[in-house]
Design a protein around this motif. Sequence first.
Motif: not given
Length: 161
Positions: A5-22
């Motif tokens: 669940s931490d790795s899934d959350l990690d992936v989701k957070v990364r995707k969200a931050t990338e989108r926010i950064s974009e």
Amino acid sequence: MSYNSDSDLDVKVRKATERISENMHIVANEPSLAFYRLQEHVRKALNPMVDRRADVNKLHTDLQGRCYDMEYAVGALKSMDSADECFDNIRENLKNAIFLKQQLKYEESRRKKSDSNSVYKRLSAHITIDLPELPELSDVVRETANRVESMMSKATHSTNS
């Protein structure tokens, strides 16, 4: 499971931050992109607009010249109305000239009739002598012919009266 669940959350957070950064990058650079697009549009559209403006100015100048020509032509036509008097004078002078020409023709025809009855002229028509061209002699001959003719006409007038 907590690891998954931490790795899934990690992936989701990364995707969200990338989108926010974009999105932040797009939002941050959008004004410069808009200015770039405006600059590109102006660069492409400016030369044809300048050419069109020059064409419009040339057409405007030509149109003004033609308007002046039309005004001049209208003025000339209006001034022709005042030329009626001149045309009437010309017409009258032409009538007088024709009348005078007819009178001259009539007088010439009368002279020819009286000249054809001249004895001297009838006689000289039968004489064919080629004389050399002498200016002094031709004046004397002409003067003598006029005297003979006038004497002949006086003689015929006195016998007719």
